[in-house]
Design a protein around this motif. Structure first.
Motif, mmCIF file in Angstrom:
data_model
loop_
_atom_site.group_PDB
_atom_site.id
_atom_site.type_symbol
_atom_site.label_atom_id
_atom_site.label_comp_id
_atom_site.label_asym_id
_atom_site.label_seq_id
_atom_site.Cartn_x
_atom_site.Cartn_y
_atom_site.Cartn_z
ATOM 1 N N LEU A 61 0.831 -1.211 0.000
ATOM 2 C CA LEU A 61 0.000 0.000 0.000
ATOM 3 C C LEU A 61 0.859 1.252 0.000
ATOM 4 C CD1 LEU A 61 -3.013 -0.745 2.368
ATOM 5 C CD2 LEU A 61 -2.995 -0.585 -0.121
ATOM 6 N N ASN A 62 1.970 1.227 0.733
ATOM 7 C CA ASN A 62 2.859 2.381 0.768
ATOM 8 C C ASN A 62 3.384 2.707 -0.636
ATOM 9 O OD1 ASN A 62 4.438 4.349 2.460
ATOM 10 N ND2 ASN A 62 6.110 3.305 1.407
ATOM 11 N N ARG A 63 3.766 1.689 -1.382
ATOM 12 C CA ARG A 63 4.261 1.908 -2.744
ATOM 13 C C ARG A 63 3.165 2.494 -3.631
ATOM 14 N NH1 ARG A 63 7.799 -3.105 -4.828
ATOM 15 N NH2 ARG A 63 9.766 -2.436 -3.927
ATOM 16 N N LEU A 64 1.965 1.966 -3.509
ATOM 17 C CA LEU A 64 0.861 2.485 -4.316
ATOM 18 C C LEU A 64 0.498 3.916 -3.911
ATOM 19 C CD1 LEU A 64 -1.393 -0.683 -4.586
ATOM 20 C CD2 LEU A 64 -0.006 0.372 -6.384
ATOM 21 N N CYS A 65 0.555 4.191 -2.626
ATOM 22 C CA CYS A 65 0.269 5.554 -2.166
ATOM 23 C C CYS A 65 1.284 6.531 -2.736
ATOM 24 C CB CYS A 65 0.259 5.606 -0.638
ATOM 25 S SG CYS A 65 -1.226 4.865 0.072
ATOM 26 N N GLN A 66 2.534 6.127 -2.816
ATOM 27 C CA GLN A 66 3.568 6.990 -3.392
ATOM 28 C C GLN A 66 3.241 7.275 -4.858
ATOM 29 O OE1 GLN A 66 6.230 6.517 -5.797
ATOM 30 N NE2 GLN A 66 6.891 8.593 -5.353
ATOM 31 N N VAL A 67 2.817 6.260 -5.582
ATOM 32 C CA VAL A 67 2.479 6.425 -6.997
ATOM 33 C C VAL A 67 1.308 7.399 -7.159
ATOM 34 C CG1 VAL A 67 1.497 5.214 -9.007
ATOM 35 C CG2 VAL A 67 3.406 4.195 -7.746
ATOM 36 N N TYR A 68 0.303 7.293 -6.266
ATOM 37 C CA TYR A 68 -0.886 8.122 -6.388
ATOM 38 C C TYR A 68 -0.800 9.426 -5.586
ATOM 39 C CZ TYR A 68 -2.914 4.001 -8.585
ATOM 40 O OH TYR A 68 -3.170 2.942 -9.414
ATOM 41 N N ASP A 128 8.917 -6.781 11.480
ATOM 42 C CA ASP A 128 9.867 -5.898 10.811
ATOM 43 C C ASP A 128 9.166 -5.328 9.581
ATOM 44 O OD1 ASP A 128 12.088 -4.655 9.716
ATOM 45 O OD2 ASP A 128 13.404 -6.365 10.051
ATOM 46 N N LEU A 129 8.869 -4.047 9.607
ATOM 47 C CA LEU A 129 8.081 -3.403 8.562
ATOM 48 C C LEU A 129 8.943 -2.358 7.872
ATOM 49 C CD1 LEU A 129 5.227 -3.115 7.348
ATOM 50 C CD2 LEU A 129 4.705 -1.539 9.197
ATOM 51 N N ALA A 130 9.205 -2.539 6.587
ATOM 52 C CA ALA A 130 10.069 -1.613 5.844
ATOM 53 C C ALA A 130 9.282 -0.955 4.716
ATOM 54 C CB ALA A 130 11.264 -2.360 5.272
ATOM 55 N N TYR A 131 9.516 0.359 4.551
ATOM 56 C CA TYR A 131 8.930 1.129 3.464
ATOM 57 C C TYR A 131 10.078 1.651 2.614
ATOM 58 C CZ TYR A 131 4.811 1.217 6.496
ATOM 59 O OH TYR A 131 3.752 0.875 7.298
ATOM 60 N N ASP A 132 10.008 1.449 1.311
ATOM 61 C CA ASP A 132 11.120 1.871 0.450
ATOM 62 C C ASP A 132 11.107 3.366 0.150
ATOM 63 O OD1 ASP A 132 8.926 1.756 -1.205
ATOM 64 O OD2 ASP A 132 9.915 0.621 -2.790
ATOM 65 N N ARG A 133 9.981 4.045 0.440
ATOM 66 C CA ARG A 133 9.893 5.492 0.240
ATOM 67 C C ARG A 133 8.624 5.986 0.927
ATOM 68 N NH1 ARG A 133 9.493 3.841 -5.730
ATOM 69 N NH2 ARG A 133 7.569 2.688 -5.632
ATOM 70 N N PRO A 134 8.578 7.262 1.267
ATOM 71 C CA PRO A 134 7.360 7.776 1.894
ATOM 72 C C PRO A 134 6.265 7.944 0.847
ATOM 73 C CG PRO A 134 8.916 9.556 1.577
ATOM 74 C CD PRO A 134 9.613 8.297 1.165
ATOM 75 N N PRO A 135 4.998 7.850 1.260
ATOM 76 C CA PRO A 135 3.920 8.065 0.297
ATOM 77 C C PRO A 135 3.898 9.503 -0.201
ATOM 78 C CG PRO A 135 3.040 7.821 2.508
ATOM 79 C CD PRO A 135 4.501 7.535 2.590
ATOM 80 N N VAL A 136 4.308 10.432 0.659
ATOM 81 C CA VAL A 136 4.402 11.846 0.309
ATOM 82 C C VAL A 136 5.769 12.323 0.809
ATOM 83 C CG1 VAL A 136 3.435 14.149 0.670
ATOM 84 C CG2 VAL A 136 1.907 12.169 0.546
#
Length: 194
Positions: A61-68, A128-136
Motif C-alpha cells: 500500500l505504501n508503494r501504491l500511495c507513493q504512486v498516487y 519488521d516493517l520496511a517502506y522503500d519510500r514515503p507516500p508523500v
C-alpha cells in the motif's frame, strides 16, 4: 463475487480498498503495466489486489500511495467511511497486515479541512516493517511509544525507543519499523502533511 472453495471472502474494508485501487488507476488513465512499472509491484499482484483476491500488505500500500500521491491513512480513510468530528473508540477503523504483524487503528483519520491525523499502531514481537519510500516526500511524523520497544530507522539513522519516548522526523527516504522485544510494540503515530 465467487471465491475458490476454502477461500475466505474479503472483509468489507478490503473489498472497498480493492475497488478504490482500481478507481485510482482508472482516474490516472494508467494500465496495470504502467502502475507496475511506477510502483515496482508485479501486474499479477496489482490485479489480484484490485479484485480483492489478496489483502495488500502495508509495504505494498505504501508503494501504491507513493504512486498516487496519497498517505496510507488518506487512502484507507477513503474506504473506511465518512469522517466524523468525534470518533468513539468502538467506531475507529482497524486494519491488519497479517503478513508483517502490523495493526493500524485510525484514531483520528484524515479530514479534508485538517492536515494531521493520529494512528495507533501495534507491531507483533519480531515484526519488521520496511517502506522503500514515503507516500508523500517530506511527510512529518511524530512517533510516541506507549508500550514495548520500537526500533525506527530513517535512511541511515537508527533509533531505539522505549515507553514514553517520542521521535520526530520528516520522512524523505527508506524507513523501517521493528519490534525487537518479546512483547508487542504499541505506539501513536501523528502524521502531518507537508
Amino acid at each position: 463475487m465467487r471465491h475458490p472453495e476454502g477461500a475466505v471472502a474479503p472483509d468489507a474494508v478490503d473489498a472497498r480498498l480493492a475497488a478504490r485501487l482500481a478507481i485510482l488507476r482508472a482516474e490516472h488513465g494508467w494500465s496495470l503495466g504502467e502502475v507496475a512499472e511506477r510502483s515496482g509491484i508485479s501486474r499479477s499482484t496489482l490485479s489480484r489486489a484490485e479484485r480483492a483476491e489478496i489483502s495488500p500488505t502495508a509495504a505494498l500500500l505504501n508503494r501504491l500511495c507513493q504512486v498516487y500521491g496519497l498517505t496510507m491513512s488518506r487512502l484507507l480513510s477513503e474506504v473506511e467511511g465518512e469522517p466524523a468530528p468525534l470518533l468513539r473508540a468502538t467506531d475507529q477503523s482497524v486494519w491488519l497486515d497479517r503478513t508483517s504483524g502490523f495493526e493500524r487503528r485510525s484514531v483520528s483519520p484524515p479530514h479534508p479541512a485538517l492536515r494531521g491525523e493520529l494512528v495507533e499502531a501495534r507491531l507483533a514481537p519480531g515484526a519488521d516493517l520496511a517502506y522503500d519510500r514515503p507516500p508523500v516526500p517530506g511527510l512529518e511524523q511524530h512517533i510516541w511509544v506507549l508500550e514495548g520497544a520500537l526500533e525506527v530507522t530513517e535512511r541511515d539513522a537508527a533509533h531505539r525507543l522505549g515507553p514514553g519516548d517520542c521521535l520526530r522526523l520528516r520522512v524523505w527516504g527508506v524507513t523501517r519499523f521493528r519490534c525487537p522485544g518479546d512483547t508487542e510494540a504499541r505506539y501513536l503515530l501523528a502524521v502531518v502533511l507537508p
